[in-house]
Structures are given as C-alpha cells and as structure tokens.
Design an enzyme around this catalytic site. Structure first.
Site, PDB file in Angstrom:
ATOM      1  N   HIS A  17       0.850  -1.197   0.000  1.00  0.00           N
ATOM      2  CA  HIS A  17       0.000   0.000   0.000  1.00  0.00           C
ATOM      3  C   HIS A  17       0.886   1.248   0.000  1.00  0.00           C
ATOM      4  CE1 HIS A  17      -3.963   2.001   1.508  1.00  0.00           C
ATOM      5  NE2 HIS A  17      -3.124   2.962   1.127  1.00  0.00           N
ATOM      6  N   HIS A  19       1.166   4.953  -2.219  1.00  0.00           N
ATOM      7  CA  HIS A  19       0.712   5.854  -3.284  1.00  0.00           C
ATOM      8  C   HIS A  19       1.948   6.491  -3.901  1.00  0.00           C
ATOM      9  CE1 HIS A  19      -3.552   5.788  -1.958  1.00  0.00           C
ATOM     10  NE2 HIS A  19      -3.006   5.543  -0.789  1.00  0.00           N
ATOM     11  N   THR A 101      -1.426   4.492  -8.282  1.00  0.00           N
ATOM     12  CA  THR A 101      -1.517   5.872  -8.741  1.00  0.00           C
ATOM     13  C   THR A 101      -2.777   6.066  -9.582  1.00  0.00           C
ATOM     14  OG1 THR A 101      -0.255   7.671  -9.775  1.00  0.00           O
ATOM     15  CG2 THR A 101      -0.260   5.569 -10.935  1.00  0.00           C
ATOM     16  N   PRO A 103      -4.250   7.389 -12.885  1.00  0.00           N
ATOM     17  CA  PRO A 103      -3.762   7.795 -14.210  1.00  0.00           C
ATOM     18  C   PRO A 103      -4.176   9.230 -14.510  1.00  0.00           C
ATOM     19  CG  PRO A 103      -4.894   5.685 -14.331  1.00  0.00           C
ATOM     20  CD  PRO A 103      -5.147   6.230 -12.974  1.00  0.00           C
ATOM     21  N   HIS A 196      -9.952   1.654   0.189  1.00  0.00           N
ATOM     22  CA  HIS A 196      -9.742   2.373   1.455  1.00  0.00           C
ATOM     23  C   HIS A 196     -11.068   2.364   2.213  1.00  0.00           C
ATOM     24  CE1 HIS A 196      -6.153   3.775  -0.573  1.00  0.00           C
ATOM     25  NE2 HIS A 196      -5.760   4.441   0.489  1.00  0.00           N
ATOM     26  N   GLU A 199     -12.089   5.454   7.096  1.00  0.00           N
ATOM     27  CA  GLU A 199     -11.082   6.488   7.371  1.00  0.00           C
ATOM     28  C   GLU A 199     -11.597   7.627   8.246  1.00  0.00           C
ATOM     29  OE1 GLU A 199      -8.156   7.056   3.868  1.00  0.00           O
ATOM     30  OE2 GLU A 199     -10.074   6.535   2.976  1.00  0.00           O
TER      31      GLU A 199
END
Ligand SMILES: [Zn+2]
Length: 338
Positions: A17, A19, A101, A103, A196, A199
C-alpha cells in the site's frame, strides 16, 4: 534493540500500500517546484499536521497530497518519481512492491493517461532484476463513473503489470455505491481490488463500510473506524488488511501505537500486511514501520519472519508468491534463524 532494528531493515519485505505521488522525496519536491512564488506551497508542505480531530487532520493531509501531485507536470517527472521511489524501496530491502496511482493526462490531454501509465511501467521494468514491482490503478472518490471506467480499461490494457484497482481519495466524498459498477466489472475480469475503508469516524462513513464489505474486495486499506459488527464480518470473511502505522496514527489521532488495531487483528490470526501509505509525506520507511509494530507488540524475530511470509500470500501478482517466499527462506537459512 539495535539488533532488532537491523533485523527489520535486512529482512526481505513486501510493500502493498504505497501511493506513488505520496512517495516523492522532499528534496525532489523542492526541485520540481523551483519558482519563488512556490514558497507558499513549501510552507503548506512543511506545516505540522494539526492537532485536533480526524476531519481536520485528513483535510490537511489531502491538501499536502494534492500539492505533491501538482508538482508532477510531465512524463519525465513521473519517470523520476518512479525511479527514486523504487531506489528507496530497494535500499530498504523491499523485494516486491505494489505501487498505486491515479492515471492522469498532461498538457490538456495532449499527453494521454495511457502514456502516464506506460512511463511508470517502463521504469518499473528497468528495475525488475532489483525489485519486483507492479502497478495498481487508483480511482479517486471524486471521479465520475465514466472516468472510473476509463481507468478500468487502462488496467485491462496493461494487465501484465497492472495487477489491481484501488479506490482512494477524500473519504468525505461517499462514492462507493456510485462507482460500484466499475468494481463489479473488475471482479468479472478477475482483476484484484483494494478499497480504502473506515477512514472517518462519522456515521456516513461507517454506513459506507457496510457497502464495501458487502462487495468483498480482495484487500482492504486501513479500516481505522468500524463497528463491532463490521469488525466481525471482516474477521469472518478473512479479507486481508493493509495497515499503515504512521499514517493511521496521524489520522486516528492516537497517542501511541499500542492502541492501534494491529493488535486485535494479529491476535485473531487475521491476514495482515504492514505498509507505508505515503512515505514522502509521513517521512517513514517500511522497515521503520515494521520495527515500530514489532517493538510495540513484542513480536519475536521468528514471529516477524512468519508474519512477512504470510503477507506474501496476499500479493496481487500470484505468479510472484513463490519468488517472495524463496527470498524469505534464503534469508532465514543464511542467518541460521530457526
Ligand atoms: Zn492510502
């Protein structure tokens, strides 16, 4: 203690995980934003994470994340970020990494999103003998269904190196229900998914948790806030969790790691993986994240080894499980560990 720290550094590691835009080194960020008018942006990045509730911490976090994203303006930049991120993981003895990521195109679409993906994949390929890296394409919670569908198409097109689909971004935007058709299609074509979840502590977020668990993604990220019922469901369904200690601590506003939900899930022998989330923003490395967990919850070297071994079962590129496990076995044999 030093010995344990060294062990955490030297053991072959798996990162699931991370980014890509959050992995930017701060020195690189400073170079990419070099005009004097950018001083304000530096100041924002340097700002301490505010004390206070999860909402204000998350807002600050997303402000910083979009800053990092904004400094990448062409394909050379993204090649450089990928190259440096992989170098950093290699120097931390990471043997397999799944980077994620969203695009994007540049110059008002003159450089297509497919070129962005290709630039990353080509850079990853250059490093294949030093680190096995794969790409997960992210869908942002604010995107339209059409945009999300485009991302799925890109994932299909580059299937050899793109191993999954992620849902991320500002959790204030509740969009899983709206975007679910794309995730259903991903399932139909056997593309792995990671979402995710949990959160924010608010009711809307907790309600969305149910929809996400109903869908049953391949893995879940964070799961910081949840009801008892949701916890039981994830335990029962054995959905692997990606836990990111520094990042979770910041957003959950926990005073120390001993209150982190690693303990609960680990004791239940739940499938888990420790990850960095945004190493550039969090100023962390995978070995230090693992060390903190090992130290706080008093895992032995053997337990850490076994933990890392089980992590290899949840990687998206199933062809590489054996590769990871062989590296780990060689490591233990060389050190005469057990
Ligand atoms: Zn994340």
């Amino acid at each position: 203690m030093d010995d344990l720290n060294r062990f955490c550094e030297s053991i072959p590691k798996i990162e699931l995980h991370a980014h890509l835009n959050g992995c930017i080194r701060s020195s690189t960020f400073r170079q990419l934003l070099s005009s004097p008018t950018d001083q304000m942006r530096f100041d924002t990045l340097d700002k301490e994470f505010p004390m206070g509730d999860t909402h204000s911490r998350m807002a600050n976090f997303f402000e910083k994340f979009s800053l990092l994203r904004s400094c990448i303006t062409n394909l050379d930049d993204i090649r450089r970020i990928t190259h440096e991120t992989l170098e950093d993981f290699i120097s931390d003895n990471v043997i397999y990494a799944e980077l994620r990521t969203r695009p994007r195109s540049f110059q008002n679409g003159a450089i297509a999103a497919s070129s962005y993906v290709e630039a990353i994949l080509e850079t990853m390929q250059e490093y294949e003998d030093k680190i096995c890296s794969r790409l997960i394409l992210s869908i942002d919670r604010t995107q339209t269904l059409e945009q999300a569908m485009e991302t799925l198409k890109l994932a299909e097109k580059y299937r050899a190196q793109v191993v999954g689909l992620d849902l991320s971004g500002d959790p204030n935007v509740k969009s899983f229900e709206r975007l679910r058709p794309v995730f259903d299609l991903a399932k139909q074509i056997n593309l792995s998914t990671t979402i995710h979840i949990g959160e924010l502590p608010d009711e809307e977020c907790l309600n969305e948790n149910n929809l996400i668990i109903d869908y049953k993604p391949t893995r879940l990220g964070h799961f910081n806030f949840r009801t008892d019922d949701q916890e039981q469901r994830v335990l029962k369904e054995q959905i692997p969790l990606e836990l990111c200690p520094t990042s979770n601590l910041l957003t959950m506003n926990l005073s120390d790691l001993s209150k982190h939900h690693f303990d609960l899930f680990y004791k239940n022998k739940h499938p888990l993986t420790i990850c960095t989330d945004d190493s550039g923003l969090m100023y962390c490395r995978l070995s230090s994240e693992i060390f903190q967990i090992v130290q706080t919850f008093r895992l032995t070297k053997k337990e850490l080894y076994e933990f890392m071994f089980q992590t290899s079962n949840f990687i998206f590129d199933k062809n590489m499980i054996e590769f990871c496990q062989t590296k780990l076995k060689n490591f233990s044999e060389q050190l005469n560990l057990f």
